[in-house]
Design an enzyme around this catalytic site. Structure first.
Site, PDB file in Angstrom:
ATOM      1  N   THR A  36       0.841  -1.174  -0.061  1.00  0.00           N
ATOM      2  CA  THR A  36       0.069   0.086   0.183  1.00  0.00           C
ATOM      3  C   THR A  36       0.634   1.360   0.018  1.00  0.00           C
ATOM      4  O   THR A  36       1.787   1.308   0.700  1.00  0.00           O
ATOM      5  CB  THR A  36      -0.936  -0.103   1.247  1.00  0.00           C
ATOM      6  OG1 THR A  36      -1.669  -1.086   1.374  1.00  0.00           O
ATOM      7  CG2 THR A  36      -1.693   1.264   1.532  1.00  0.00           C
ATOM      8  N   ARG A  39     -13.501  -7.894  -1.113  1.00  0.00           N
ATOM      9  CA  ARG A  39     -13.043  -7.437   0.189  1.00  0.00           C
ATOM     10  C   ARG A  39     -12.409  -5.800  -0.102  1.00  0.00           C
ATOM     11  O   ARG A  39     -11.819  -5.396  -0.805  1.00  0.00           O
ATOM     12  CB  ARG A  39     -11.714  -8.428   0.301  1.00  0.00           C
ATOM     13  CG  ARG A  39     -10.826  -8.196   1.262  1.00  0.00           C
ATOM     14  CD  ARG A  39      -9.776  -7.627   1.326  1.00  0.00           C
ATOM     15  NE  ARG A  39      -8.924  -7.318   2.637  1.00  0.00           N
ATOM     16  CZ  ARG A  39      -7.954  -6.313   2.582  1.00  0.00           C
ATOM     17  NH1 ARG A  39      -7.553  -5.541   1.567  1.00  0.00           N
ATOM     18  NH2 ARG A  39      -7.290  -6.225   3.772  1.00  0.00           N
ATOM     19  N   VAL A  40     -12.831  -5.453   1.152  1.00  0.00           N
ATOM     20  CA  VAL A  40     -12.225  -3.945   1.325  1.00  0.00           C
ATOM     21  C   VAL A  40     -11.435  -3.923   2.575  1.00  0.00           C
ATOM     22  O   VAL A  40     -11.668  -4.498   3.598  1.00  0.00           O
ATOM     23  CB  VAL A  40     -13.720  -2.980   1.418  1.00  0.00           C
ATOM     24  CG1 VAL A  40     -12.748  -1.681   1.701  1.00  0.00           C
ATOM     25  CG2 VAL A  40     -14.286  -2.688   0.171  1.00  0.00           C
ATOM     26  N   ASP A  78      -8.265  -1.709   4.984  1.00  0.00           N
ATOM     27  CA  ASP A  78      -8.515  -0.547   6.157  1.00  0.00           C
ATOM     28  C   ASP A  78      -8.282   0.900   5.484  1.00  0.00           C
ATOM     29  O   ASP A  78      -8.553   1.888   5.929  1.00  0.00           O
ATOM     30  CB  ASP A  78      -7.309  -0.622   7.085  1.00  0.00           C
ATOM     31  CG  ASP A  78      -5.727  -0.704   6.287  1.00  0.00           C
ATOM     32  OD1 ASP A  78      -5.781  -1.497   5.640  1.00  0.00           O
ATOM     33  OD2 ASP A  78      -4.819   0.334   6.541  1.00  0.00           O
ATOM     34  N   THR A  82       0.161   1.132   6.579  1.00  0.00           N
ATOM     35  CA  THR A  82       0.374   0.084   5.483  1.00  0.00           C
ATOM     36  C   THR A  82       0.279  -1.275   6.184  1.00  0.00           C
ATOM     37  O   THR A  82       0.362  -1.143   7.315  1.00  0.00           O
ATOM     38  CB  THR A  82       1.531   0.358   4.657  1.00  0.00           C
ATOM     39  OG1 THR A  82       1.503  -0.735   3.850  1.00  0.00           O
ATOM     40  CG2 THR A  82       2.784   0.298   5.571  1.00  0.00           C
ATOM     41  N   GLY A  83      -0.135  -2.197   5.600  1.00  0.00           N
ATOM     42  CA  GLY A  83      -0.141  -3.527   6.340  1.00  0.00           C
ATOM     43  C   GLY A  83      -1.422  -4.437   6.174  1.00  0.00           C
ATOM     44  O   GLY A  83      -2.130  -4.158   5.098  1.00  0.00           O
TER      45      GLY A  83
HETATM   46  N1  GLY Z   1      -3.513  -2.170   4.136  1.00  0.00           N
HETATM   47  C1  GLY Z   1      -4.031  -2.384   2.782  1.00  0.00           C
HETATM   48  C2  GLY Z   1      -5.031  -3.565   2.936  1.00  0.00           C
HETATM   49  O1  GLY Z   1      -5.060  -4.354   3.886  1.00  0.00           O
HETATM   50  O2  GLY Z   1      -5.964  -3.423   1.976  1.00  0.00           O
END
Ligand code: GLY
Length: 293
Positions: free
Chosen positions: A160, A188-189, A191, A211-212
């Site tokens: 990300t 799927r969405v 954070d 990110t992560g």
């Molecule tokens: N951090 C990006 C995601 O999990 O979609």
């Protein structure tokens, strides 16, 4: 980090700083920085965004202006080169914060945002998701493999892109853009487009971009939690450390954080072995590395 990624990060930092130097608002600098990374194809965002398990490229992005707590986001948007600019338009041109799916894609078309083609069959065949599906035999086994991968955190690879900035007026902004995680179920969405989870910005506390592994970040509303600690007087470095420690302890998660306070103090911290990132205040050369404290 490859040499090309290092060069991409440098170009992005220069693009953002140039606007700040001209007296432009932090939110513009954050958008410009992320646009460079989206266009590069070298990160998991925009042109380089991952594919979901049905072969579609659905992207998420968000932008927040700490001056007035304005925010805009898009989720599961397709066929745009710059999801971050779609998020900016949601913030500037609507009374809403988040648009999703096909209507978000139509919204971007309405504003004539630059388009990117849907993945070709060849791109899909070459993707990791397609390789996983090929290896599995039968739908039940495939589903098991998918959830095993998600549970073990293999689905949470980094990539990300995000940015935080502070402008001359003392306003902060945060943004992020992503193609999600590996082996995502269609729809799927993560954070990134959720204000308070993937990003947050408030001139009274600071700006955070994450990110992560989104599933862990969302469950702790990490960006807002870090800002809450800044509000309590904790430094960016300590706030990020405390919240990331809690993320590991409570969710077994993995993440990296960019944190910037309105007085100019900042921190880059990650629980993962590496996180490609950089910073620049206009003097000397931009600092770019793939490991921070
Ligand atoms: N951090 C990006 C995601 O999990 O979609």
């Amino acid at each position: 980090m490859t040499a090309a990624q290092r060069a991409g990060l440098r170009e992005a930092l220069v693009a953002g700083y140039r606007l700040l130097h001209q007296g432009r608002p932090a939110v513009e600098a954050v958008e410009a920085t992320i646009r460079v990374l989206e266009a590069s194809g070298l990160f998991n965002a925009g042109v380089g965004a991952r594919l979901q398990l049905d072969g579609a490229r659905r992207m998420d992005a968000a932008l927040m202006d700490g001056h007035g707590l304005r925010a805009g986001a898009v989720a599961a948007i397709q066929q745009v080169r710059h999801p971050i600019t779609a998020a900016r338009l949601v913030m500037d041109e609507t009374a809403h914060v988040l648009l999703v799916g096909e209507p978000a894609t139509r919204f971007a078309r309405h504003f004539r945002l630059e388009r990117q083609r849907s993945p070709t069959r060849a791109q899909w065949k070459a993707s990791r998701a397609a390789a996983e599906i090929r290896q599995a035999r039968g739908s039940f086994q495939r589903t098991l493999r998918l959830y095993d991968a998600m549970r073990s955190g293999r689905a949470g690879k980094l990539g990300t892109v995000g940015a935080v900035a502070l402008d001359r007026e003392g306003s902060v902004a945060a943004g992020a853009s992503t193609g999600g995680i590996a082996l995502m179920l269609p729809g799927r969405v993560g954070d990134t487009p959720l204000i308070g989870s993937g990003i947050y910005a408030d001139d009274e506390t600071g700006a955070v971009s994450m990110t992560g592994w989104g599933e862990s970040i969302m469950r702790m509303a990490v960006a807002k939690e870090i800002c809450n600690r800044l509000a309590a007087g904790v430094t960016p470095s300590t706030a990020a450390r405390l919240v990331l420690e809690k993320l590991i302890r409570r969710t077994d998660g993995a993440a990296g954080a960019l944190v910037l306070s309105p007085n100019g103090r900042f921190a880059i911290r990650h629980t993962t072995p590496r996180m490609a990132a950089g910073y620049w205040g206009g003097r000397g050369e931009p600092v770019i590395a793939d490991r921070f404290a």
